[in-house]
Structures are given as C-alpha cells and as structure tokens.
Design a protein around this motif. Structure first.
Motif, mmCIF file in Angstrom:
data_model
loop_
_atom_site.group_PDB
_atom_site.id
_atom_site.type_symbol
_atom_site.label_atom_id
_atom_site.label_comp_id
_atom_site.label_asym_id
_atom_site.label_seq_id
_atom_site.Cartn_x
_atom_site.Cartn_y
_atom_site.Cartn_z
ATOM 1 N N GLY A 179 -8.126 -7.522 0.911
ATOM 2 C CA GLY A 179 -7.032 -7.514 -0.060
ATOM 3 C C GLY A 179 -5.825 -6.748 0.468
ATOM 4 N N GLU A 180 -4.678 -7.055 -0.078
ATOM 5 C CA GLU A 180 -3.431 -6.413 0.320
ATOM 6 C C GLU A 180 -3.486 -4.904 0.110
ATOM 7 O OE1 GLU A 180 1.313 -6.713 -0.826
ATOM 8 O OE2 GLU A 180 -0.045 -8.332 -1.390
ATOM 9 N N TYR A 238 -4.992 -3.042 3.091
ATOM 10 C CA TYR A 238 -4.014 -2.889 4.172
ATOM 11 C C TYR A 238 -3.084 -1.725 3.893
ATOM 12 C CZ TYR A 238 -4.879 -6.996 7.052
ATOM 13 O OH TYR A 238 -5.419 -7.895 7.919
ATOM 14 N N THR A 239 -2.571 -1.676 2.690
ATOM 15 C CA THR A 239 -1.621 -0.629 2.315
ATOM 16 C C THR A 239 -2.263 0.752 2.391
ATOM 17 O OG1 THR A 239 -0.514 -2.195 0.864
ATOM 18 C CG2 THR A 239 -0.022 0.127 0.521
ATOM 19 N N PRO A 274 2.239 -4.234 6.367
ATOM 20 C CA PRO A 274 2.236 -4.995 5.119
ATOM 21 C C PRO A 274 2.778 -6.420 5.271
ATOM 22 C CG PRO A 274 4.039 -3.440 5.132
ATOM 23 C CD PRO A 274 3.235 -3.181 6.379
ATOM 24 N N GLN A 275 3.312 -6.780 6.422
ATOM 25 C CA GLN A 275 3.860 -8.118 6.650
ATOM 26 C C GLN A 275 2.783 -9.125 7.048
ATOM 27 O OE1 GLN A 275 7.041 -8.726 5.874
ATOM 28 N NE2 GLN A 275 7.090 -6.578 5.276
ATOM 29 N N THR A 276 1.535 -8.689 7.136
ATOM 30 C CA THR A 276 0.434 -9.552 7.557
ATOM 31 C C THR A 276 0.175 -10.643 6.525
ATOM 32 O OG1 THR A 276 -0.564 -7.674 8.671
ATOM 33 C CG2 THR A 276 -2.007 -9.520 8.207
ATOM 34 N N ASP A 277 -0.203 -11.810 7.022
ATOM 35 C CA ASP A 277 -0.627 -12.896 6.133
ATOM 36 C C ASP A 277 -2.068 -12.606 5.723
ATOM 37 O OD1 ASP A 277 -1.316 -15.183 4.823
ATOM 38 O OD2 ASP A 277 -0.994 -16.523 6.528
ATOM 39 N N TYR A 278 -2.245 -12.032 4.543
ATOM 40 C CA TYR A 278 -3.555 -11.551 4.101
ATOM 41 C C TYR A 278 -4.589 -12.657 3.976
ATOM 42 C CZ TYR A 278 -0.636 -7.590 2.963
ATOM 43 O OH TYR A 278 0.253 -6.561 3.045
ATOM 44 N N SER A 279 -4.164 -13.870 3.688
ATOM 45 C CA SER A 279 -5.124 -14.941 3.460
ATOM 46 C C SER A 279 -5.804 -15.424 4.736
ATOM 47 C CB SER A 279 -4.441 -16.118 2.767
ATOM 48 O OG SER A 279 -3.466 -16.685 3.618
ATOM 49 N N SER A 321 -6.484 -13.270 7.518
ATOM 50 C CA SER A 321 -6.592 -12.081 8.343
ATOM 51 C C SER A 321 -7.946 -11.388 8.226
ATOM 52 C CB SER A 321 -5.492 -11.093 7.959
ATOM 53 O OG SER A 321 -5.646 -10.724 6.612
#
Length: 121
Positions: free
Chosen positions: A31-32, A35-36, A42-47, A49
């Motif tokens: 989940g985002e 990462y945070t 935070p610019q990563t494509d979470y879906s 990754s």
C-alpha cells in the motif's frame, strides 16, 4: 510515589557470530502508506511494485547485497544500513525477486553464508 515513575524500556540487541542472511522477504503490491512510512519514493506506481526487505550478518554485508541487487536487476535501493545489516529494495515484483535470487546465490556459493528462504506476501 514510586508507582508514578516511568521506567525506560531496555533494548537488547544481540549479535550472533556467523555469516547469514536472516530475512529475505518480498512485499508484493504494498500500500501507498507503507511506502510513505518507510520514507520511500512516493512517485512509485504502487499497483505494479514490490518492496524487498533483507537482513544480513555481519552487518557490513548489506553493502555487498545492495551492489548485487542493483547490478543484477532493475531494482532500486530504498535503504541500506551497514550498521544494522538492513537492505530495502524496490521495483517490480520480478525485479525484486531477481535481485534476491542473485544475492542469495552469491552469498551462498561464493561467501558460504547460511541463508533463509525467500518469502513473499
């Protein structure tokens, strides 16, 4: 009034002599928020990754694992700490898996480390 005293927690960190990778875990599609909280980009494509977490003893070996990870795959280094033996990498699930496969092969076959299995959630 001794019952009002707050005791400070005691943290015991134990170093086990030897050469080993003690954790090698892949978090697919994190989940985002994760990462945070880890301070990752935070610019990563979470879906599409993954986050890979590896710990190694002796701690300085994390630098070698980071180098192998970068050179063997498209994974990026999120964090490496030569004082705790922690390595966090990010990238696609396949690039993180490839990085950890290469790290494990090198550490087991060339450096003669004991190594745990790669786990994934």
């Amino acid at each position: 009034m001794d019952f009002m005293k707050k005791e400070k927690p005691v943290i015991v960190q134990e170093f086990v002599p030897g050469k080993q990778i003690t954790l090698c875990h892949i978090i697919a599609n994190p989940g985002e928020v994760l990462y945070t909280k880890l301070g990752l980009d935070p610019q990563t494509d979470y879906s599409k990754s993954a986050i890979g977490v590896l710990t190694v003893i002796p701690y300085e070996s994390a630098v070698i694992a980071a180098d192998i990870s970068m050179k063997s795959s498209g994974a990026d280094i999120g964090f490496v700490d030569r004082f705790t033996g922690t390595l966090i990498i990010t990238g696609s699930v396949s690039s993180v898996e490839s990085a950890f496969t290469s790290v494990r092969e090198y550490f087991v076959n060339k450096l003669h480390y004991e190594c745990c299995e790669v786990t994934k959630t």
